[in-house]
Write a protein that holds these residues in place. Structure first.
Motif, PDB file in Angstrom:
ATOM      1  N   TYR A  25      25.035  -1.144 -60.955  1.00  0.00           N
ATOM      2  CA  TYR A  25      24.909  -0.153 -59.880  1.00  0.00           C
ATOM      3  C   TYR A  25      25.925   0.973 -60.055  1.00  0.00           C
ATOM      4  O   TYR A  25      25.607   2.144 -59.827  1.00  0.00           O
ATOM      5  N   LYS A  26      27.128   0.638 -60.470  1.00  0.00           N
ATOM      6  CA  LYS A  26      28.170   1.650 -60.635  1.00  0.00           C
ATOM      7  C   LYS A  26      27.820   2.608 -61.768  1.00  0.00           C
ATOM      8  O   LYS A  26      28.052   3.829 -61.661  1.00  0.00           O
ATOM      9  N   ILE A  27      27.256   2.095 -62.841  1.00  0.00           N
ATOM     10  CA  ILE A  27      26.850   2.945 -63.959  1.00  0.00           C
ATOM     11  C   ILE A  27      25.790   3.940 -63.512  1.00  0.00           C
ATOM     12  O   ILE A  27      25.860   5.139 -63.813  1.00  0.00           O
ATOM     13  N   HIS A  45      14.668  10.632 -58.277  1.00  0.00           N
ATOM     14  CA  HIS A  45      14.935   9.586 -57.290  1.00  0.00           C
ATOM     15  C   HIS A  45      14.093   8.343 -57.587  1.00  0.00           C
ATOM     16  O   HIS A  45      14.588   7.206 -57.471  1.00  0.00           O
ATOM     17  N   ASP A  46      12.854   8.540 -57.986  1.00  0.00           N
ATOM     18  CA  ASP A  46      11.960   7.412 -58.262  1.00  0.00           C
ATOM     19  C   ASP A  46      12.412   6.599 -59.469  1.00  0.00           C
ATOM     20  O   ASP A  46      12.046   5.422 -59.594  1.00  0.00           O
ATOM     21  N   LEU A  47      13.184   7.225 -60.349  1.00  0.00           N
ATOM     22  CA  LEU A  47      13.642   6.532 -61.551  1.00  0.00           C
ATOM     23  C   LEU A  47      14.811   5.590 -61.279  1.00  0.00           C
ATOM     24  O   LEU A  47      15.097   4.708 -62.086  1.00  0.00           O
ATOM     25  N   ARG A  48      15.486   5.765 -60.157  1.00  0.00           N
ATOM     26  CA  ARG A  48      16.702   4.988 -59.902  1.00  0.00           C
ATOM     27  C   ARG A  48      16.479   3.466 -59.972  1.00  0.00           C
ATOM     28  O   ARG A  48      17.265   2.768 -60.633  1.00  0.00           O
ATOM     29  N   LEU A  97      14.672  -5.964 -55.012  1.00  0.00           N
ATOM     30  CA  LEU A  97      13.843  -6.157 -53.821  1.00  0.00           C
ATOM     31  C   LEU A  97      13.697  -4.897 -52.978  1.00  0.00           C
ATOM     32  O   LEU A  97      13.252  -4.960 -51.835  1.00  0.00           O
ATOM     33  N   GLY A  98      14.036  -3.746 -53.548  1.00  0.00           N
ATOM     34  CA  GLY A  98      13.842  -2.485 -52.835  1.00  0.00           C
ATOM     35  C   GLY A  98      15.147  -1.907 -52.331  1.00  0.00           C
ATOM     36  O   GLY A  98      16.170  -2.591 -52.221  1.00  0.00           O
ATOM     37  N   ALA A 144      19.300  -5.810 -53.737  1.00  0.00           N
ATOM     38  CA  ALA A 144      18.634  -4.681 -53.074  1.00  0.00           C
ATOM     39  C   ALA A 144      19.652  -3.595 -52.806  1.00  0.00           C
ATOM     40  O   ALA A 144      20.855  -3.840 -52.759  1.00  0.00           O
ATOM     41  N   GLY A 145      19.144  -2.364 -52.635  1.00  0.00           N
ATOM     42  CA  GLY A 145      20.004  -1.211 -52.416  1.00  0.00           C
ATOM     43  C   GLY A 145      19.804  -0.186 -53.506  1.00  0.00           C
ATOM     44  O   GLY A 145      19.406  -0.538 -54.623  1.00  0.00           O
ATOM     45  N   LEU A 146      20.079   1.074 -53.199  1.00  0.00           N
ATOM     46  CA  LEU A 146      19.899   2.144 -54.172  1.00  0.00           C
ATOM     47  C   LEU A 146      21.214   2.654 -54.748  1.00  0.00           C
ATOM     48  O   LEU A 146      21.327   2.849 -55.955  1.00  0.00           O
TER      49      LEU A 146
END
Length: 236
Positions: A25-27, A45-48, A97-98, A144-146
């Motif tokens: 996530y940090k990368i 955004h969709d690529l994240r 999971l989104g 989960a999380g962006l």
């Protein structure tokens, strides 16, 4: 439930799994910070989630704790590869999971059916305890999380894949090692610059639109490295 997990994993293993996810996530967070073409567009955004999944798999493969190994397996359609992580008689696959945990469990998948079948003898008793006799175990590593992981859990899927058996195990929230993240970003920087090292003149005057885009990505990544170096010098 913890009794089942403890037969296969140690506290150090939980830390290794959680660290792999938090580092991934940090990368991705750093990547989006310096690349507006990713952070300021809907398609970027969709690529994240895809980048998160990629780097989670990459970091899981780099776990060097005793007993861990991995391999790649294709899905049933043979158009996508997935990392399988092994620890003794336990098998782990990772699942996003989104951004807001839009799902409670991974979707059912043909290629995971055989893995889930290994959990056929795990049953939840009337008292809520798990009856467990098989030495093999299949787990989902879910997150989960962006922008950062809202949670990281280990869950045991029912052999039908239709639900989760018992309570999931919440892994400790481990902060990613900043120096490790910067080292990984620096490696990406070297790889991007290597595209131009064979033809040095291209770095001064990119001759194609593609080269200009890659040049911008290169500067974006190097911007992260410069920022990290400045922070080190300041003692941050």
């Amino acid at each position: 439930m913890e009794k089942v997990f403890s037969q296969h994993f140690s506290e150090a293993d939980y830390v290794s799994l959680s660290t792999a996810v938090s580092t991934a996530y940090k990368i991705v967070e750093y990547w989006y910070k310096v690349n507006p073409s990713f952070s300021n567009t809907p398609t970027g955004h969709d690529l994240r989630p895809l980048l998160i999944n990629f780097f989670v798999g990459d970091q899981l493969m780099k776990i060097n704790s005793p007993g861990f190994s991995h391999e790649f397996q294709k899905n049933a359609a043979r158009n996508c590869s997935h990392v399988r992580l092994y620890k003794g008689y336990a098998t782990i696959t990772a699942h996003f999971l989104g951004g807001n945990r839009t799902r409670n469990r991974p979707r059912s998948a043909i290629y995971r059916a055989l893995l889930s079948a290994s959990n056929h003898d795990i049953f939840e008793s009337d008292e809520g305890d798990l009856e467990y006799s098989n030495q093999h175990l299949y787990c989902h590593l879910c997150y989960a999380g962006l922008t950062k992981a809202k949670f990281i859990i280990l869950a045991i899927p029912h052999h039908s894949q239709e639900n989760i058996i018992g309570k999931s195990l919440v892994l400790p929230n481990i902060e990613a090692n900043q120096e490790k993240v910067e080292d990984i970003i620096e490696q990406l920087d070297v790889r991007v610059r290597g595209l131009f090292d064979e033809k040095p003149s291209h770095r001064a005057e990119p001759t194609t639109e593609i080269e200009e885009i890659v040049e911008k990505l290169d500067f974006g990544i190097r911007g992260i490295n410069n920022e990290g170096q400045n922070n080190k010098e300041k003692g941050c």
